[in-house]
Each structure stands twice: as structure tokens, then as C-alpha cells.
Design an enzyme around this catalytic site. Structure first.
Site: not given
Ligand code: ATP
Ligand code: MG
Length: 562
Positions: A33, A259, A269
């Protein structure tokens, strides 16, 4: 790029699917995102998604999950593309956006309504929440659940046509308010959001929710394996329900993995964004941040991050990885590629009293003992030098082997010197200069009589050295798990380490280094690996310490037998 083909349970599933003829090619996607910069956790997902696509001859799409216009910005889109490329991966023509599919997603909404599988609900957001029930209690049906198909079609179209205020209506799936899985209790599919979107402008005022847009985007793109992190496990029934109840020909398999969590930092983020907006760090690419842009500025190489992702592996249960493992990976890489140089961070002047004034000489130094092809260089030596203040003690304890009154040490690539006198500021008592003699017979660093010294110090020639600013970094948080007390209401910000940045602005570096370009990586002997910061100006080089030379992770690794 090296092929990281460590086996893992996801690769096992993919190999079985290919063997069984379920798929002939592997299509994955990385779906960020654009509401912030990518962090090291995303690198795990990027290496996994792009890595399996590469290794099984398929492709990986970069898909922006841009369904939340209030939080998303073009700045984040740009940085995400830059970071994925920097890590060494390429999506080619497969740059996708959930917003590419807004028309289709809207039509799928109509299809669900026509099948009696979705309805417009006019409860307020608070009411929806309270009707949803809890983990232990079932939810209650919305009073709007039995609206007729015609009424639903009319209201949904009017939602789209901008006839209603935010929060007045949503489109919900009609599944089961008593389901033990809260995600299945008539989840919201579309909501009204009065905000311009960075790609679709003001064309839409209804936006799809994550679960709805994500499953359908996967299907539209023909994704074979939809790899996501563990928190989406409970969303999988909804993912499947959406695809089972709509006329799509593709039903990707969602597979969840753990994760990445790293200690002494935060990895969401939303939290990283607070560190920036509240001024705890300077920017998203502050070298203390676990963002890819921060790590890059700090001096991390793409290869070191890929190696790290390979080492941590892909598993099904959550764990916390030690920061020292990431440091191990960058040391391993820079040890091979970074040239050695000398720099003095906290200078103390040394005068060699028996070395004539005005005399200078060149001494040969090795650029990288790990790589002969990096050659040699000449170091300038003269009567006045700087050494590290820490390398001298007037009254040393038993285990201090470096310079002290009457003691002899080696200056790297130069001579043995012996401390004869300590000069102090008469007012403050601070040591301002050390007077030494040198032994001309030890040129190059060895005594012909075989005499040994217990320490070798780095140094620079006072007359020839250039000034530099050096930024040393410590952990961003002072506790291993900054979010540990979140449930008790303790904000993670409280654990920000107030001493995570130490700026030294009176450092001296070997001549020549003042022309180093931002991004160049160097080992300063005995001090660590450093990287030239983009804040560098003419005559004012700025270096970030990437990591020290000490290898704590190797110790841990040996202990655990890995
Ligand atoms: P954040 O909580 O940091 O905003 P998010 O999952 O909301 O992370 P996205 O932009 O939706 O962020 O993530 C894109 C992809 O990265 C998703 O498929 C998510 O599963 C993966 N991802 C995000 N954080 C991690 C992590 N700490 N370890 C492994 N994969 C991750
Ligand atoms: Mg997210």
C-alpha cells in the site's frame, strides 16, 4: 544476482503444483500500500515473491494496493519502485494498481447484489462495530440486511454517484453474522470516501476494502500463489468466499508466512510514519530507520539484504530476529568489497620529536587484505599526527595495551613509537598533545630485532589529513521490543533511544577521501564500515557508520551451532 534457492514450505507447495500440472507457470505479486516507505520486513516479502517467480521461470507483479486515498501519496509510490529496483528486482511491464480495476470491482459489487450476496447497510460505523459481536459472542444481523435487490442496486449506484455523505452507507457481503470468524460477519466491501485519489482523481467516491480488492486483483491478474503474512490467515475464508461467489476464472491459492520482526526497532509503516512526523528521526531515509531507504543511506548493500532474507528463511510461525544477524550480513559483504582507509574520529595530537620538521615520506598500505586486486596506496607520514584519543591513557589499567607513558606501540604501516611526554592544558588539565619518539629501523611496521608490541594504532598525518563529519548510530530504541507494553497503554515512542545519533564534526580522514561520492563504502581501520552520506558538500565530507567491525552475531551463531 546470486540465486537464493533455500528450500521452504512455500517452494515445496509450488513444486508440487508444477509437478501435478496444476499450473504451468508461477505468477506472484508484491502488493504494497503506498502509504509509507518500504521497510526490511517488506524486503522479506519482495525476496520471496520475486525470488520464487525467478526460480520457477514465472513472473512477479508489482501491485499498488491503492484503495485508501486519504493515506496514499505519489511520493510513496516513487520510493517503493526505487526500493524494489534497488533490491535487484524488476517487474517489467507488470506494474499494476488496484485502482486499475475500480470499474471491474464496482461491477463485481453489482453482481454480488444481483445474486443476493451483498447489501447496502446504513448503520453508522459505530453501530456496525457494535453489531459485529466479539470473539466470544456472535454478531447481530443489520436491520438493512434484507433490503431488496432493487433497493440495493439503487442505493449502491447512488453511493457511487456521490449522493451520500461519508459514513452513511456501505456495501457489505451477506455471509453469516454468527460465524466464529469475525471476518465473515458480513464484511464491508465498499465505503464512501470523499477524497481525491492520486491516480483516479475525483472519479470515485466509493472505494473497495482491502480484502475485497486484494482477492479480486489477484484473480484478475491470474496470480497463481498469493503469498501474504500470517495476520491474513483468518482472512483466507473471505478471500475464498469472494472468488467462489463471483464469475472469475482464476482462484489463486493464498499461502501465509511469518512476518519478519527485528528487535530494537519497529516495523509498521504507521509507526515509522510517527517517528518521522513527530521528529524522532529526520526523515524516512534517516540511517537509523529500518526502511530500505534508511538502510541504503546507512550503507547497506542490496546483496547484504538479500542474503539476510535468505538466512532468516520463510516459516509459518512468528519469531523475532536479532539485529546482529542483519549486521553480520553487511559485514560479510563489505569485508570483501570495501577498501580500507584510515580516519581518526576523536583526534589527539602526537608529535614525533626525533622526526625532522618539514620531512614527509610515503609508506605503502594495502587497500583490502581480502582482495589483492584492490591494490595498494601510499600514506603520507610526517612529524605531527593524529591518533584516537581512546588509544592513549595516562594511567592505564592492567588490560589496556595501547599507548601510555613510556610504552611502545606500532603505528599501522609506519613505525614503532614510544610515548615520552604528555602535554596538558594548564587551565583545564586536559591532555592536548603526546610527545613520542620513533624508531627509524621499524619502518613499515616491524622491528628487525624481532621486538614485539602489544598494539597497532591507526593514525593520520596532521598536515595532510582532511576534516570530515562522522555520524555514529546506535539502536533507535533502548529496549528489544518497543511495542511490548502497547496493550497496557504504553506508547512505543517512550522507548526511543535519546542517544541514537552521535555527530562528530572534528574528524580527520586520509587525503583523497574528501572526494568520495555519496554512497561510497569504506572500512576505516579498527572503527567499522562507513558510507558517504548525501549531505556531503565540497570540503565537508559526511560519513555514516554502517556498522562496527566487531561481530557479535558470529558469536551467537557459533554458540547455537548454526
Ligand atoms: P505495515 O504494517 O508495515 O504497514 P503492511 O502489511 O500493512 O505493513 P503492505 O504495504 O500492505 O504493508 O505490505 C505489502 C506486503 O508486504 C504484504 O504482502 C505484507 O504481507 C508484506 N509485509 C509487510 N510487512 C512485512 C514483514 N514485517 N515481514 C514480511 N512481510 C511483510
Ligand atoms: Mg497495510
Amino acid at each position: 544476482m546470486e540465486n537464493s534457492s533455500q528450500p521452504n514450505f512455500i517452494r515445496d507447495i509450488i513444486e508440487k503444483d508444477l509437478e501435478a500440472g496444476k499450473h504451468t507457470e508461477v505468477i506472484t505479486r508484491f502488493p504494497p500500500e503506498p502509504n509509507g516507505y518500504l521497510h526490511i520486513g517488506h524486503a522479506k516479502s519482495i525476496c520471496l515473491n520475486f525470488g520464487v517467480a525467478r526460480d520457477y521461470g514465472g513472473r512477479c507483479h508489482l501491485r499498488f494496493d491503492d484503495t485508501n486515498p486519504k493515506k496514499e501519496q505519489p511520493e510513496f509510490v516513487e520510493s517503493i519502485m526505487e526500493d524494489v529496483r534497488w533490491l535487484g528486482f524488476e517487474w517489467g511491464e507488470h506494474l499494476c494498481h488496484a485502482s486499475d480495476y475500480f470499474d471491474q470491482l464496482y461491477r463485481f459489487g453489482l453482481e454480488l447484489i444481483n445474486k443476493g450476496k451483498a447489501y447496502v447497510c446504513s448503520l453508522s460505523p459505530e453501530e456496525i462495530r457494535s453489531y459485529r459481536g466479539t470473539l466470544t459472542e456472535p454478531g447481530q444481523n443489520s436491520p438493512f440486511r434484507d433490503r431488496s435487490i432493487e433497493e440495493n442496486l439503487d442505493l449502491f449506484q447512488r453511493m457511487k454517484n456521490n449522493e451520500f455523505e461519508e459514513g452513511t452507507h456501505v456495501l457489505r457481503a451477506r455471509i453469516d453474522m454468527a460465524s466464529p470468524n469475525i471476518n465473515m460477519r458480513d464484511p464491508v466491501l465498499f465505503r464512501i470516501v470523499r477524497a481525491d485519489h492520486h491516480r483516479t482523481g475525483d472519479r470515485w467516491c466509493i472505494y473497495p476494502t482491502y480484502d475485497y480488492a486484494h482477492s479480486l486483483s489477484d484473480a484478475i491478474e491470474g496470480i497463481t500463489h498469493s503469498l501474504c503474512s500470517l495476520e491474513f490467515q483468518d482472512h483466507r475464508p473471505l478471500y475464498d468466499w469472494i472468488l467462489d461467489n463471483l464469475s472469475v476464472d482464476c482462484h489463486p491459492q493464498q499461502i501465509e508466512f511469518a512476518r519478519l520482526n527485528l528487535n530494537y526497532t519497529v516495523m509498521s509503516k504507521r509507526k515509522l510514519s510517527r517517528l518521522v512526523s513527530e521528529g524522532h528521526v529526520k526523515s524516512w531515509d534517516d540511517p537509523r530507520m529500518p526502511t530500505l531507504s534508511g538502510l541504503r543511506r546507512r550503507g547497506y548493500t542490496p546483496a547484504s539484504i538479500r542474503r539476510f532474507c535468505d538466512l532468516i528463511g520463510v516459516a509459518k510461525s512468528d519469531n523475532i530476529v536479532d539485529m546482529s544477524m542483519l549486521e553480520f550480513c553487511i559485514r560479510e559483504d563489505l569485508n570483501k568489497r570495501a577498501p580500507r582507509r584510515m580516519a581518526v574520529l576523536n583526534p589527539l595530537k602526537v608529535v614525533i620529536t626525533n622526526y625532522s620538521e618539514g620531512r614527509e615520506e610515503e609508506l605503502e598500505a594495502i587497500n583490502n587484505p581480502e582482495d589483492d586486486s584492490m591494490g595498494k596506496r601510499m600514506l603520507l607520514f610526517s612529524r605531527e599526527l593524529y591518533i584516537e584519543r581512546d588509544d592513549f591513557m595516562e594511567d592505564p589499567p592492567r588490560k589496556f595495551f595501547r599507548l601510555a607513558p613510556g610504552r611502545e606501540v606500532r603505528l599501522r604501516y609506519a613505525y614503532f613509537i614510544t610515548c615520552q611526554e604528555v602535554i596538558k592544558d594548564p587551565l583545564t588539565g586536559q591532555i592536548i598533545e603526546i610527545r613520542c619518539t620513533y624508531d627509524p629501523a621499524t619502518r613499515g611496521g616491524d622491528a628487525p630485532d624481532g621486538r614485539k608490541v602489544k598494539a597497532t594504532l591507526h593514525w593520520v598525518s596532521a598536515k595532510h589529513a582532511k576534516k570530515a563529519e562522522v555520524r555514529l548510530y546506535d539502536r533507535l530504541f533502548s529496549v528489544a521490543s518497543p511495542t511490548k507494553d502497547e496493550k497496557k497503554g504504553v506508547d512505543f515512542i517512550q522507548y526511543v533511544n535519546p542517544d541514537s545519533l552521535d555527530i562528530l564534526d572534528e574528524c580527520y580522514i586520509e587525503p583523497g577521501l574528501e572526494h568520495a561520492e555519496p554512497g561510497e563504502r569504506i572500512q576505516f581501520e579498527r572503527l567499522g564500515y562507513f558510507c558517504v552520506d548525501p549531505d556531503t558538500r565540497t570540503n565537508r565530507p559526511v560519513f555514516n557508520r554502517t556498522v562496527t567491525l566487531r561481530d557479535a552475531w558470529a558469536k551467537i551463531r557459533n554458540k547455537s551451532g548454526r
